[in-house]
Design a protein around this motif. Sequence first.
Motif, short mmCIF file in Angstrom:
data_model
loop_
_atom_site.label_atom_id
_atom_site.label_comp_id
_atom_site.label_asym_id
_atom_site.label_seq_id
_atom_site.Cartn_x
_atom_site.Cartn_y
_atom_site.Cartn_z
N ARG A 12 0.84 -1.20 0.00
CA ARG A 12 0.00 0.00 0.00
C ARG A 12 0.88 1.25 0.00
O ARG A 12 2.06 1.19 0.30
N SER A 13 0.28 2.39 -0.33
CA SER A 13 1.02 3.65 -0.30
C SER A 13 0.11 4.75 0.21
O SER A 13 -1.12 4.67 0.10
N HIS A 14 0.73 5.80 0.74
CA HIS A 14 -0.03 6.92 1.28
C HIS A 14 0.90 8.12 1.43
O HIS A 14 2.11 7.97 1.57
N GLU A 15 0.29 9.32 1.41
CA GLU A 15 1.08 10.52 1.64
C GLU A 15 1.68 10.53 3.04
O GLU A 15 1.05 10.03 3.99
N VAL A 16 2.85 11.11 3.17
CA VAL A 16 3.45 11.29 4.49
C VAL A 16 4.05 12.69 4.55
O VAL A 16 4.64 13.18 3.59
N PHE A 17 3.86 13.34 5.68
CA PHE A 17 4.39 14.67 5.93
C PHE A 17 5.32 14.57 7.13
O PHE A 17 4.93 14.05 8.18
N ILE A 18 6.57 15.03 7.00
CA ILE A 18 7.59 14.86 8.03
C ILE A 18 8.11 16.22 8.46
O ILE A 18 8.44 17.07 7.62
N SER A 19 8.22 16.42 9.79
CA SER A 19 8.70 17.71 10.30
C SER A 19 9.87 17.58 11.28
O SER A 19 10.32 18.57 11.83
N GLY A 20 10.37 16.35 11.50
CA GLY A 20 11.46 16.20 12.45
C GLY A 20 12.08 14.82 12.41
O GLY A 20 11.56 13.91 11.77
N PHE A 21 13.21 14.69 13.11
CA PHE A 21 13.89 13.39 13.20
C PHE A 21 14.53 13.25 14.58
O PHE A 21 14.77 14.23 15.29
N ASP A 22 14.78 12.01 14.95
CA ASP A 22 15.52 11.66 16.16
C ASP A 22 16.51 10.57 15.77
O ASP A 22 16.13 9.41 15.57
N LEU A 23 17.79 10.93 15.63
CA LEU A 23 18.80 9.98 15.17
C LEU A 23 19.08 8.89 16.19
O LEU A 23 19.38 7.75 15.83
N SER A 24 18.99 9.23 17.46
CA SER A 24 19.28 8.22 18.49
C SER A 24 18.25 7.10 18.47
O SER A 24 18.57 5.95 18.74
N ARG A 25 17.01 7.44 18.15
CA ARG A 25 15.94 6.43 18.08
C ARG A 25 15.67 5.99 16.64
O ARG A 25 14.85 5.09 16.42
N LYS A 26 16.31 6.67 15.67
CA LYS A 26 16.10 6.39 14.25
C LYS A 26 14.61 6.45 13.90
O LYS A 26 14.01 5.49 13.39
N GLU A 27 14.03 7.63 14.18
CA GLU A 27 12.60 7.84 13.91
C GLU A 27 12.38 9.21 13.29
O GLU A 27 13.12 10.17 13.56
N PHE A 28 11.33 9.29 12.47
CA PHE A 28 10.89 10.56 11.91
C PHE A 28 9.57 10.96 12.57
O PHE A 28 8.74 10.09 12.91
N LEU A 29 9.38 12.27 12.74
CA LEU A 29 8.11 12.77 13.27
C LEU A 29 7.17 12.99 12.08
O LEU A 29 7.39 13.88 11.25
N CYS A 30 6.12 12.17 12.00
CA CYS A 30 5.22 12.17 10.85
C CYS A 30 3.83 12.66 11.25
O CYS A 30 3.40 12.50 12.40
#
Length: 337
Positions: free
Chosen positions: A115-133
């Motif tokens: 499946r696919s969907h739009e994603v909007f990202i405004s931040g990151f956390d390298l220590s946790r390897k996560e994006f704020l979506c």
Amino acid sequence: MNKKILNLNKPLITTYPHHANLFSILDLDQRSLSWIFHNYLLVILHHDEKGGYGLDLCSQYYPWHKFKLATCPMLITRVYQKEMILSKWDFHDFLVELINNENYIYFIREFADGRSHEVFISGFDLSRKEFLCHDFWNGVYGEKWIPFSEITLKRDSAFQNEWSTDYLNGVWAIEKTNQYKEPNEFYYETVLNFSQEDLLDILKEYIGMSNNVRTILRKDNRYLGLEIYDMMTEMLEKQKNNMVGQPFAIHPFHLLYEHKKLLSLAAACTNSPTVKKESDLLINEAFKLRNLVLYCNHCIAEKGIYKKYEAIIENIMKLKNIELAMIHALIQHITIE
């Protein structure tokens, strides 16, 4: 820098991702509000022969019903083609670099199941390897930290979509700007100076006193402004015998509610107590209509109770009459002034 989050605001319009993401970036200063009023005070309806329909917001300027993010003079948008990104970068490193350079990110995300969907990202956390979506989680627009491993660019996208094609086929980097774009491009000089005369022109288009936009949209099987209410009831009548036990689409009713709040905000420039009273009533009725649909959907899901088409249709027409009264009061106030 191990962690970075770009600033976002509470969006005025959240019904669809292309509304919520854009509105969350904008600062609601006068130039932003002026641009918003020019581009989001008209409502359109599209439908099919089976009774399916949807509502959205459109501009008084051409292209009326196109994706608005790239035309916003408060933002700079850059499109990076997926082939270029994937041939030269680790994808997640590329996104981190964009955010480090004050860019919001918008693209089509691919899920593990295809499946696919739009994603909007405004931040990151390298220590946790996560994006704020940002998206709709359990039906409500909000934010969630998602692992890098789950943020994958759709590789085989080749969409042809009326809202836009470039953001669907690559990555959009979106940056705020304090400088206007070229003043002769996309009517920027006009759309950053919203006036009562501009509001009057939009209201006349909305109720059919002028038909510049309506005539063109009708060729695409779209209905504009006040006429959407009659089409909504017609579509619901078509659904009546074909969709028993199925939930109502909530998006049109939520968009109506958010549009009335935006219309009221634009009307506030008149400082008219009568218009303010009518605007408050309009917002309240739109809110009640949306909640009635939510209640009906809950009853269908929990109890299997048949839909209350008649009650919803009655409330749609009530909302239409209240809106017409409010717009006439608004037009009269502006004309007298």
